[in-house]
Design a protein around this motif. Structure first.
Motif, PDB file in Angstrom:
ATOM      1  N   UNK A   1       0.843  -1.181   0.000  1.00 33.17           N
ATOM      2  CA  UNK A   1       0.000   0.000   0.000  1.00 33.17           C
ATOM      3  C   UNK A   1       0.891   1.247   0.000  1.00 33.17           C
ATOM      4  N   UNK A   2       0.688   2.136  -0.967  1.00 37.87           N
ATOM      5  CA  UNK A   2       1.418   3.399  -1.016  1.00 37.87           C
ATOM      6  C   UNK A   2       0.721   4.431  -0.145  1.00 37.87           C
ATOM      7  N   UNK A   3       1.514   5.142   0.642  1.00 40.89           N
ATOM      8  CA  UNK A   3       0.968   6.183   1.510  1.00 40.89           C
ATOM      9  C   UNK A   3       1.135   7.539   0.832  1.00 40.89           C
ATOM     10  N   UNK A   4       0.018   8.259   0.713  1.00 39.82           N
ATOM     11  CA  UNK A   4      -0.014   9.573   0.080  1.00 39.82           C
ATOM     12  C   UNK A   4      -0.343  10.633   1.118  1.00 39.82           C
ATOM     13  N   UNK A   5       0.357  11.768   1.046  1.00 38.53           N
ATOM     14  CA  UNK A   5       0.044  12.928   1.884  1.00 38.53           C
ATOM     15  C   UNK A   5      -0.156  14.131   0.976  1.00 38.53           C
ATOM     16  N   UNK A   6      -1.044  15.014   1.361  1.00 33.83           N
ATOM     17  CA  UNK A   6      -1.294  16.251   0.633  1.00 33.83           C
ATOM     18  C   UNK A   6      -0.761  17.418   1.447  1.00 33.83           C
ATOM     19  N   UNK A   7      -0.016  18.315   0.793  1.00 40.69           N
ATOM     20  CA  UNK A   7       0.452  19.537   1.434  1.00 40.69           C
ATOM     21  C   UNK A   7      -0.061  20.694   0.584  1.00 40.69           C
ATOM     22  N   UNK A   8      -1.046  21.391   1.110  1.00 44.58           N
ATOM     23  CA  UNK A   8      -1.617  22.527   0.399  1.00 44.58           C
ATOM     24  C   UNK A   8      -3.015  22.244  -0.107  1.00 44.58           C
ATOM     25  N   UNK A   9      -3.736  23.346  -0.321  1.00 35.74           N
ATOM     26  CA  UNK A   9      -5.128  23.214  -0.764  1.00 35.74           C
ATOM     27  C   UNK A   9      -5.506  24.328  -1.721  1.00 35.74           C
ATOM     28  N   UNK A  10      -4.568  24.734  -2.540  1.00 36.74           N
ATOM     29  CA  UNK A  10      -4.818  25.933  -3.327  1.00 36.74           C
ATOM     30  C   UNK A  10      -5.158  25.695  -4.791  1.00 36.74           C
ATOM     31  N   UNK A  11      -4.681  24.698  -5.425  1.00 39.14           N
ATOM     32  CA  UNK A  11      -4.864  24.585  -6.867  1.00 39.14           C
ATOM     33  C   UNK A  11      -5.649  23.371  -7.280  1.00 39.14           C
ATOM     34  N   UNK A  18      -9.646  13.005  -6.330  1.00 38.65           N
ATOM     35  CA  UNK A  18     -10.659  12.330  -7.135  1.00 38.65           C
ATOM     36  C   UNK A  18     -10.150  10.999  -7.673  1.00 38.65           C
ATOM     37  N   UNK A  19      -8.874  10.940  -8.004  1.00 44.78           N
ATOM     38  CA  UNK A  19      -8.311   9.711  -8.528  1.00 44.78           C
ATOM     39  C   UNK A  19      -8.117   8.618  -7.495  1.00 44.78           C
ATOM     40  N   UNK A  20      -8.181   8.973  -6.211  1.00 42.26           N
ATOM     41  CA  UNK A  20      -7.952   7.978  -5.160  1.00 42.26           C
ATOM     42  C   UNK A  20      -8.969   6.849  -5.177  1.00 42.26           C
ATOM     43  N   UNK A  21     -10.188   7.151  -5.550  1.00 42.87           N
ATOM     44  CA  UNK A  21     -11.218   6.109  -5.548  1.00 42.87           C
ATOM     45  C   UNK A  21     -10.926   5.018  -6.581  1.00 42.87           C
ATOM     46  N   UNK A  22     -10.063   5.317  -7.554  1.00 42.17           N
ATOM     47  CA  UNK A  22      -9.697   4.333  -8.574  1.00 42.17           C
ATOM     48  C   UNK A  22      -8.398   3.595  -8.265  1.00 42.17           C
ATOM     49  N   UNK A  23      -7.772   3.938  -7.152  1.00 42.95           N
ATOM     50  CA  UNK A  23      -6.475   3.347  -6.815  1.00 42.95           C
ATOM     51  C   UNK A  23      -6.577   2.567  -5.512  1.00 42.95           C
ATOM     52  N   UNK A  24      -6.677   1.279  -5.629  1.00 46.70           N
ATOM     53  CA  UNK A  24      -6.832   0.435  -4.448  1.00 46.70           C
ATOM     54  C   UNK A  24      -5.555   0.357  -3.616  1.00 46.70           C
ATOM     55  N   UNK A  25      -4.406   0.629  -4.241  1.00 44.54           N
ATOM     56  CA  UNK A  25      -3.137   0.465  -3.534  1.00 44.54           C
ATOM     57  C   UNK A  25      -2.578   1.784  -3.006  1.00 44.54           C
ATOM     58  N   UNK A  26      -3.390   2.849  -2.958  1.00 36.98           N
ATOM     59  CA  UNK A  26      -2.948   4.142  -2.442  1.00 36.98           C
ATOM     60  C   UNK A  26      -3.876   4.573  -1.309  1.00 36.98           C
ATOM     61  N   UNK A  27      -3.265   4.957  -0.193  1.00 38.72           N
ATOM     62  CA  UNK A  27      -4.031   5.393   0.976  1.00 38.72           C
ATOM     63  C   UNK A  27      -3.628   6.817   1.335  1.00 38.72           C
ATOM     64  N   UNK A  28      -4.608   7.705   1.458  1.00 36.26           N
ATOM     65  CA  UNK A  28      -4.356   9.066   1.905  1.00 36.26           C
ATOM     66  C   UNK A  28      -4.170   9.026   3.415  1.00 36.26           C
ATOM     67  N   UNK A  29      -2.937   9.295   3.859  1.00 36.09           N
ATOM     68  CA  UNK A  29      -2.629   9.136   5.276  1.00 36.09           C
ATOM     69  C   UNK A  29      -2.668  10.436   6.063  1.00 36.09           C
ATOM     70  N   UNK A  30      -2.599  11.580   5.374  1.00 38.47           N
ATOM     71  CA  UNK A  30      -2.643  12.841   6.093  1.00 38.47           C
ATOM     72  C   UNK A  30      -2.644  14.025   5.159  1.00 38.47           C
ATOM     73  N   UNK A  31      -3.122  15.156   5.684  1.00 44.71           N
ATOM     74  CA  UNK A  31      -3.156  16.396   4.917  1.00 44.71           C
ATOM     75  C   UNK A  31      -2.692  17.557   5.791  1.00 44.71           C
TER      76      UNK A  31
END
Length: 163
Positions: A1-11, A18-31
């Motif tokens: 499982x790949x861990x994804x983090x988001x930094x920023x909310x501007x663009x 939106x693409x996360x729902x199509x990626x079973x092997x990616x987990x949003x772990x923090x923002x």
């Protein structure tokens, strides 16, 4: 499982979410907004587009240190993109950055230095842009200075390859 983090909310971070729902092997772990922006937009978009309520972190550097994501999407204030990209690269985290990756030539040089170290670990660095004519013009200028790019349209993605 790949861990994804988001930094920023501007663009265009909603495209990533939106693409996360199509990626079973990616987990949003923090923002983190990466600045003084409230996290409301991040949370709203995550909920609306994929039904996720991620953990919010006030300090994006601490988030990177604590969660150790595999990839980070940088989409904060333009003038802070370089420091955000460098912080992730220094931690061995792959980066996808909203345009512009840097707002000054000095910041671009700092990113290049951090990436030179990170690429030895196989770390990737990518940027997204929507005005391909301006970006291609900049690419040509930078190529004259020794940068090499792999360019693919739709939207334009740029991966710095080597100096």
């Amino acid at each position: 499982m790949l861990k994804l983090a988001l930094v920023g909310s501007r663009g265009h971070f909603p495209y990533v979410v939106n693409g996360l729902s199509n990626l079973e092997n990616v987990q949003l772990v923090g923002v983190s907004t990466g600045c003084d922006d409230p996290p409301d937009r991040l949370l709203q978009v995550c909920d609306q587009l994929c039904g996720i309520t991620p953990t919010v972190h006030d300090d994006y550097v601490a988030m990177l240190d604590t969660l150790r994501p595999d990839i980070v999407c940088v989409d904060g204030p333009f003038e802070r993109h370089a420091e955000m990209v460098i912080a992730a690269l220094e931690r061995g985290t792959a980066v996808f950055c909203e345009k512009p990756m840097a707002t000054t030539r000095e910041d671009l040089e700092r990113i290049r230095a951090a990436w030179e170290k990170a690429k030895e670990l196989g770390i990737k660095l990518g940027a997204n842009g929507h005005d391909s004519r301006k970006i291609v013009s900049k690419i040509k200028d930078l190529e004259q200075d020794g940068y090499q790019f792999d360019v693919a349209d739709g939207p334009l993605k740029i991966l710095m390859q080597k100096f």
